[in-house]
Design a protein around this motif. Structure first.
Motif, PDB file in Angstrom:
ATOM      1  N   ARG A 195       0.838  -1.196   0.000  1.00  0.00           N
ATOM      2  CA  ARG A 195       0.000   0.000   0.000  1.00  0.00           C
ATOM      3  C   ARG A 195       0.871   1.243   0.000  1.00  0.00           C
ATOM      4  N   LYS A 196       1.923   1.198   0.791  1.00  0.00           N
ATOM      5  CA  LYS A 196       2.845   2.316   0.893  1.00  0.00           C
ATOM      6  C   LYS A 196       3.461   2.619  -0.480  1.00  0.00           C
ATOM      7  N   ALA A 197       3.850   1.541  -1.095  1.00  0.00           N
ATOM      8  CA  ALA A 197       4.472   1.702  -2.407  1.00  0.00           C
ATOM      9  C   ALA A 197       3.495   2.316  -3.396  1.00  0.00           C
ATOM     10  N   LEU A 198       2.235   1.955  -3.251  1.00  0.00           N
ATOM     11  CA  LEU A 198       1.239   2.445  -4.203  1.00  0.00           C
ATOM     12  C   LEU A 198       0.877   3.893  -3.977  1.00  0.00           C
ATOM     13  N   THR A 199       0.814   4.284  -2.719  1.00  0.00           N
ATOM     14  CA  THR A 199       0.356   5.641  -2.457  1.00  0.00           C
ATOM     15  C   THR A 199       1.463   6.672  -2.668  1.00  0.00           C
ATOM     16  N   ASN A 200       2.627   6.484  -2.053  1.00  0.00           N
ATOM     17  CA  ASN A 200       3.673   7.500  -2.169  1.00  0.00           C
ATOM     18  C   ASN A 200       4.329   7.496  -3.544  1.00  0.00           C
ATOM     19  N   ASP A 201       5.517   6.946  -3.567  1.00  0.00           N
ATOM     20  CA  ASP A 201       6.171   6.950  -4.871  1.00  0.00           C
ATOM     21  C   ASP A 201       6.224   5.529  -5.409  1.00  0.00           C
ATOM     22  N   ALA A 202       5.348   5.273  -6.310  1.00  0.00           N
ATOM     23  CA  ALA A 202       5.174   3.914  -6.806  1.00  0.00           C
ATOM     24  C   ALA A 202       6.469   3.338  -7.354  1.00  0.00           C
ATOM     25  N   HIS A 203       7.307   4.201  -7.939  1.00  0.00           N
ATOM     26  CA  HIS A 203       8.480   3.659  -8.606  1.00  0.00           C
ATOM     27  C   HIS A 203       9.508   3.084  -7.644  1.00  0.00           C
ATOM     28  N   LYS A 204       9.385   3.441  -6.362  1.00  0.00           N
ATOM     29  CA  LYS A 204      10.365   2.903  -5.422  1.00  0.00           C
ATOM     30  C   LYS A 204      10.145   1.408  -5.197  1.00  0.00           C
ATOM     31  N   LYS A 205       8.910   0.992  -5.426  1.00  0.00           N
ATOM     32  CA  LYS A 205       8.652  -0.432  -5.274  1.00  0.00           C
ATOM     33  C   LYS A 205       9.286  -1.156  -6.453  1.00  0.00           C
ATOM     34  N   ASN A 206      10.298  -1.897  -6.121  1.00  0.00           N
ATOM     35  CA  ASN A 206      11.108  -2.454  -7.190  1.00  0.00           C
ATOM     36  C   ASN A 206      11.361  -3.909  -6.907  1.00  0.00           C
ATOM     37  N   LEU A 207      11.018  -4.742  -7.854  1.00  0.00           N
ATOM     38  CA  LEU A 207      11.243  -6.162  -7.650  1.00  0.00           C
ATOM     39  C   LEU A 207      12.709  -6.510  -7.894  1.00  0.00           C
ATOM     40  N   PHE A 208      13.390  -5.576  -8.475  1.00  0.00           N
ATOM     41  CA  PHE A 208      14.783  -5.798  -8.795  1.00  0.00           C
ATOM     42  C   PHE A 208      15.586  -5.928  -7.498  1.00  0.00           C
ATOM     43  N   PRO A 209      16.440  -6.953  -7.403  1.00  0.00           N
ATOM     44  CA  PRO A 209      17.104  -7.190  -6.118  1.00  0.00           C
ATOM     45  C   PRO A 209      18.173  -6.167  -5.752  1.00  0.00           C
ATOM     46  N   PHE A 210      18.554  -5.306  -6.676  1.00  0.00           N
ATOM     47  CA  PHE A 210      19.560  -4.299  -6.341  1.00  0.00           C
ATOM     48  C   PHE A 210      18.967  -2.907  -6.502  1.00  0.00           C
ATOM     49  N   GLU A 211      19.478  -1.979  -5.716  1.00  0.00           N
ATOM     50  CA  GLU A 211      19.023  -0.600  -5.812  1.00  0.00           C
ATOM     51  C   GLU A 211      19.750   0.081  -6.961  1.00  0.00           C
ATOM     52  N   SER A 212      19.014   0.832  -7.761  1.00  0.00           N
ATOM     53  CA  SER A 212      19.726   1.583  -8.784  1.00  0.00           C
ATOM     54  C   SER A 212      20.332   2.860  -8.181  1.00  0.00           C
ATOM     55  N   ARG A 213      19.951   3.177  -6.958  1.00  0.00           N
ATOM     56  CA  ARG A 213      20.504   4.322  -6.222  1.00  0.00           C
ATOM     57  C   ARG A 213      20.338   5.655  -6.954  1.00  0.00           C
ATOM     58  N   VAL A 214      19.282   5.755  -7.715  1.00  0.00           N
ATOM     59  CA  VAL A 214      19.023   7.044  -8.351  1.00  0.00           C
ATOM     60  C   VAL A 214      18.572   7.996  -7.255  1.00  0.00           C
ATOM     61  N   PRO A 215      19.223   9.162  -7.146  1.00  0.00           N
ATOM     62  CA  PRO A 215      18.879  10.071  -6.045  1.00  0.00           C
ATOM     63  C   PRO A 215      17.471  10.638  -6.183  1.00  0.00           C
ATOM     64  N   GLU A 216      16.967  11.096  -5.087  1.00  0.00           N
ATOM     65  CA  GLU A 216      15.653  11.731  -5.058  1.00  0.00           C
ATOM     66  C   GLU A 216      15.733  13.113  -5.701  1.00  0.00           C
ATOM     67  N   GLY A 217      14.593  13.720  -5.849  1.00  0.00           N
ATOM     68  CA  GLY A 217      14.565  15.121  -6.273  1.00  0.00           C
ATOM     69  C   GLY A 217      14.263  15.285  -7.748  1.00  0.00           C
ATOM     70  N   LYS A 218      14.221  16.544  -8.147  1.00  0.00           N
ATOM     71  CA  LYS A 218      13.924  16.846  -9.537  1.00  0.00           C
ATOM     72  C   LYS A 218      15.079  16.406 -10.416  1.00  0.00           C
ATOM     73  N   MET A 219      14.770  16.052 -11.647  1.00  0.00           N
ATOM     74  CA  MET A 219      15.779  15.537 -12.553  1.00  0.00           C
ATOM     75  C   MET A 219      17.005  16.450 -12.627  1.00  0.00           C
ATOM     76  N   GLU A 220      16.762  17.780 -12.703  1.00  0.00           N
ATOM     77  CA  GLU A 220      17.885  18.701 -12.867  1.00  0.00           C
ATOM     78  C   GLU A 220      18.763  18.754 -11.619  1.00  0.00           C
TER      79      GLU A 220
END
Lengths: 750, 248
Positions: A72-97
């Motif tokens: 539920r948490k994954a669905l409500t906040n930032d859906a993309h953080k829910k990742n089935l991939f076993p490793f973190e891509s470690r993309v930082p938070e924030g605006k793209m720029e």
């Protein structure tokens, strides 16, 4: 309630899958998604989502067991953080720029005094490896650099011709960081990681400043400022160049920066050395086993981190524009030690290469894409003209303008001859398959400079106040301009083919050139093995399914000068008290024995066929079945054939000479052994990816006009393969790609 | 076509080498010289013999790996061409072709046709760079306009591929053309001015230490340079060297 019983509404599911609600409704209507009506509204179970997504069984199980609260948490906040991939891509938070700047601000640093205590190994001295070695040494780390060539200056980046992109907007034609970012994501057919590409576009401008400061002699205009040209797939001129030798000049710039550090004693250079094993101690990459190619002796080298900058694997096709020695061995060895290999099937087939001439050909030669700025690509409209050309009864220059099919201008009026490479290559194949190829093998099209020669000639005649109507004068002036721009390329063409391209159109055909796939890395460029990094062409991150021209040099230098030296500090900051890594440990001993065992096998093998025999066979399978267009049947066939070839190779390969001696055949045998294994993974990846995107064209997935048909609903991910032992099949992990800043669109260059 | 090849074979740097004869039939005009050697090696391998070792990599005339003294000429008979881009159409059926390594005191033979050119790297390490760190804050690339003529001259000098043909074809085994090309590139550019004097002194000093000979202005280096690097660079380096020595 049971975890697997959570029901989704259409809204929730649409958000979760990052698609529109309409799409979900359509799939429900067509029965693709199973839905139950609860009180008149659709509710979809987790199980039916899983079967719809056709997710790998193991992952699906993991998913079903996910805690409801978490979901539920994954669905409500930032859906993309829910990742089935076993490793973190470690993309930082924030605006793209802001991502990259924020990240730099937050990551851990190593103090100058502590950097002196830390060793880093860099394998490969191309643009990425050389620039990383130099910068790491400038920062104070102790660097050991390895290359198999006799000097670090000879790495294959040197052969890059056309140029390097940067969002400088010196031409004032509307370029910007965003536009470079957008072009690269679109050019890569939306299969690259957005945040990495944005970072690449951001640092692109620093690269040019840095190279100019190093004394790289870029082309300049008469005002003394830097000149630009245009490359495929973009609508601005942002490519910096040094005639047709941009790669050479940039590499020599990085080489000079390395030399400065060699002179200071901060880089220890190991030329004519080949990495054969990665050594992992306590779960971290701590060194390599390398073979001195002159003495044949194995050496142990330790470090606190290992950086792989060994380039691409295009030579899996045997014939490619890569150098003869370019190989996948370093990348493959770390893959077998736990580093995931991403998108192996994404290979770039470059449209403008000199066609294959004979059986004994050892490599293919590229003609820079920059030629498409001024050259027009065509084949005859009439088959009888093709026939006459082959019989030498007709010269291409005799064919009337109206009888020529400028097929790129015809099919893609907006971009014309400057469509991206994958599109141009397929279009050439389409014409040649239809029987319009203009050489004896039927695999060649014309690249014609006549109209550019006339255009430039007229300009020159006009500005010099000469007679614009004097054709021979105009031609002469025009040829001079063409010579200034592409002189060395024209010379090279003439040397190889014995034809003068100023007088008759060049003949070109697509050839394997670059591999977008490579070792999977996170945002910090670290692989799935802690402390092991991959940069430049060796990693997968920035080009998606197709690379735009002049972006390889940009990525290599961005990774080496501006990204890795920062991000590696984050990891090394925990190593300041580790002290020197000993090479007299069990781990080093085992790795060395393993390398020795493989080498001895080849020397002791009583086979009869040279290594090249197998390499050529592998290349044939790859080109025929995993080349410019692929289909299920042939890919399955390819996997079987490669398995057979592998058996044959180990049984019948002949390697002469001794182990502890200069022995090129032995080195080649090891490389081909790795290419064979990679080839199989390549075919498997191509088989799994049931869509057409960028350089990966599946015949089952195309529009009526023969354009590529991408499937964003099911294949919007990075395929990351885990090695599971040589006897079992590799395991596929999917890193879902999120596009926040660029809208997912079908790619059109019409 | 058929060739009589006379190829230098030498086991390693400590052993004595000698010329071996090979008859090679079936050579095609479209083969490059190195593909002809591949063809020979393939034949040797199929007969269970050790192939001829030679340096090669990019095979498009830019990496500078390939060398070879062919019929007494560095990179063979075709001007402005590296061995990898020399094609067999330049040879005649039945011709005898001598293939030897580049010879110079500073280029010891490693095996067969392979020589050790690391002395070139050491000359570069002695000063062929501009001391600027990678910071990301260097000034904008367009702040210093460089006259097109100077930029082009610097570029022409910078196209040296470091193959060593100049040394091999010089009767004194001098590395003046190689060294001067780099000295010229930097002395022509504003970025190179700060270290201009120390650079030329250090590089020339290293060149002498490596055992390369002196220049006697025969110009063989320019004639056999596959990239057409001009001897004007040598004149420029001499001038730079003289000025730097006086100022010292």
């Amino acid at each position: 309630m049971d975890n697997g019983l959570k029901m989704f509404s259409i809204n929730e599911l649409a958000e979760f899958l990052n698609v529109s609600k309409k799409t979900i409704r359509r799939h429900i209507a067509s029965g693709k998604i199973e839905s139950t009506k609860v009180g008149g509204v659709h509710r979809i179970s987790m199980n039916s989502i899983n079967s719809f997504l056709n997710i790998n069984k193991d992952i699906a199980q993991v998913d079903a067991n996910i805690n409801k609260e978490l979901l539920r948490k994954a669905l409500t906040n930032d859906a993309h953080k829910k990742n089935l991939f076993p490793f973190e891509s470690r993309v930082p938070e924030g605006k793209m720029e802001d991502k990259w700047n924020n990240h730099k601000r937050k990551i851990n640093l190593v103090s100058p005094a502590n950097k002196r205590l830390i060793d880093v190994i860099v394998v490969g001295t191309g643009l990425a490896g050389a620039s990383a070695s130099a910068t790491l040494a400038e920062l104070g780390y102790n660097v050991k650099s390895f290359c198999f060539q006799d000097s670090s200056r000879r790495a294959h980046s040197i052969a890059a011709q056309g140029g390097i992109n940067a969002a400088k907007n010196y031409q004032g034609d509307g370029d910007s960081v965003y536009r470079l970012f957008y072009d690269t994501v679109k050019g890569g057919d939306y299969r690259s990681r957005e945040a990495n590409v944005h970072r690449l576009a951001e640092v692109s401008t620093n690269i040019i400043d840095q190279c100019v400061a190093q004394g790289v002699p870029f082309a300049r205009d008469y005002g003394g400022l830097l000149d630009n040209r245009s490359f495929g797939g973009v609508l601005v001129s942002r490519t910096f160049y040094a005639k047709g030798q941009t790669g050479q000049q940039l590499l020599l710039g990085a080489y000079s920066a390395m030399n400065r550090q060699v002179n200071r004693g901060k880089i220890k250079m190991y030329a004519r050395h080949e990495m054969l094993e990665l050594v992992i101690v306590g779960g971290k990459a701590r060194g390599i086993i390398a073979r001195n190619l002159i003495t044949g002796k194995l050496e142990r080298h330790s470090a606190h981190a290992v950086v792989i900058a060994s380039g691409g694997y295009g030579n899996v096709f045997f014939l490619s524009t890569n150098a003869m020695g370019s190989n996948v061995t370093a990348a493959w060895k770390i893959h077998k030690k736990g580093a995931y290999f991403a998108n192996p099937c994404f290979t770039q087939i470059h449209p403008t290469c000199i066609p294959v001439s004979g059986e004994n050909q050892s490599k293919l030669t590229l003609m820079s894409e920059s030629l498409r700025n001024d050259g027009r690509i065509w084949v005859p409209k009439k088959k009888e003209d093709v026939k006459k050309i082959l019989e030498k009864k007709l010269k291409p220059t005799d064919i009337d303008e109206s009888d020529r099919d400028y097929y790129l201008e015809r099919r893609y009026p907006a971009f014309g001859n400057l469509v991206p490479r994958d599109v141009a290559s397929r279009a050439a194949k389409e014409r040649c398959d239809a029987g319009y190829g203009v050489n004896k093998t039927g695999e060649a099209v014309y690249l014609d400079f006549q109209s550019a020669i006339l255009r430039y000639g007229k300009e020159q005649a006009y500005s010099k106040g000469l007679d614009v109507k004097n054709n021979s004068l105009v031609e002469k002036l025009g040829k001079e301009i063409i010579k200034q721009k592409y002189g060395n390329l024209f010379e090279m063409y003439e040397k190889i083919t014995d034809e003068n391209p100023y007088e008759t159109p060049m003949m070109i055909y697509p050839a394997v050139h670059y591999t977008m796939g490579g070792v999977w890395v996170d945002y910090n460029l670290m692989t799935t093995v802690p402390g092991c990094y991959a940069i430049g062409e060796a990693n997968f991150s920035d080009h998606g399914a197709n690379r735009l021209g002049a972006s390889a040099l940009m990525q290599g230098l961005a990774d080496g000068y501006f990204v890795l030296p920062y991000t590696i500090g984050d990891y090394l900051s925990s190593d300041i008290r580790t002290g020197k890594i000993s090479i007299d440990t069990k781990e080093f001993e085992i790795a060395e024995k393993e390398a020795l065992r493989k080498l001895s096998f080849f020397i002791d093998n009583k086979g009869s066929k040279p290594v090249d025999y197998f390499h050529k066979k592998l290349g044939r399978i790859m080109w025929d079945k995993c080349g410019m267009s692929r289909n299920k049947l042939e890919l399955k066939d390819a996997i079987l054939e490669i398995k057979k070839l592998k058996k044959d190779f180990y049984k019948n390969v002949f390697v002469p000479g001794e182990l502890y001696d200069y022995n090129e055949e032995l080195a080649k045998a090891g490389r081909v052994a790795d290419f064979i294994e990679l080839g199989e993974l390549f075919a498997r990846d191509a088989l799994e990816r049931e869509e057409s995107c960028g350089g990966h064209f599946r015949e089952e997935h195309q529009t009526k006009e023969g354009e590529a048909l991408r499937d964003d609903e099911n294949f919007n991910f990075v395929s990351a393969w885990e090695f599971k032992g040589s006897e079992s099949n590799p395991m596929l992990h999917k890193e879902k790609l999120i596009f926040d800043s660029v809208e997912l669109k079908s790619r059109s260059y019409k | 076509m058929k060739l009589n090849l006379k190829i230098w074979r030498q086991k390693n740097k400590d052993s004595k080498g000698k010329v071996h004869d090979y008859e090679l039939d079936g050579v095609e005009e479209d083969m490059s010289f190195l593909e002809m050697l591949d063809f020979l090696n393939n034949k040797l391998l199929n007969e269970g013999q050790e192939p001829v070792a030679f340096d090669h990599d990019c095979r498009e005339g830019i990496c500078g790996s390939c060398s070879l003294f062919i019929n007494g000429v560095a990179h063979g008979p075709e001007r402005g061409t590296t061995t990898c881009q020399l094609h067999m159409r330049k040879f005649k059926d039945g011709e005898t072709v001598y293939v030897e390594p580049f010879r110079a005191k500073a280029f010891p033979v490693i095996k067969d046709l392979i020589v050790d050119r690391s002395s070139f790297d050491r000359i570069q390490q002695a000063g062929a760079y501009i001391s600027v760190n990678t910071s990301g804050n260097t000034q904008d690339a367009n702040t210093i306009p460089i006259p097109k003529h100077n930029a082009d001259e610097a570029f022409n000098a910078a196209t040296c591929i470091g193959c060593g043909a100049c040394v091999a074809s010089c009767k004194n085994s001098s590395a003046m053309l190689f060294t001067s090309a780099k000295v010229s590139q930097f002395s022509l550019l504003p970025q190179g001015q700060v270290e201009r004097e120390s650079r030329v002194l250090n590089m020339v000093n290293q060149m002498d230490l490596e055992g390369f000979g002196a220049c006697t202005n025969t110009g063989a280096c320019e004639a056999q340079c596959p990239k057409g690097i001009s001897v004007k660079n040598i004149a420029r380096m001499n001038r730079e060297y003289l000025l730097a020595s006086v100022k010292k």
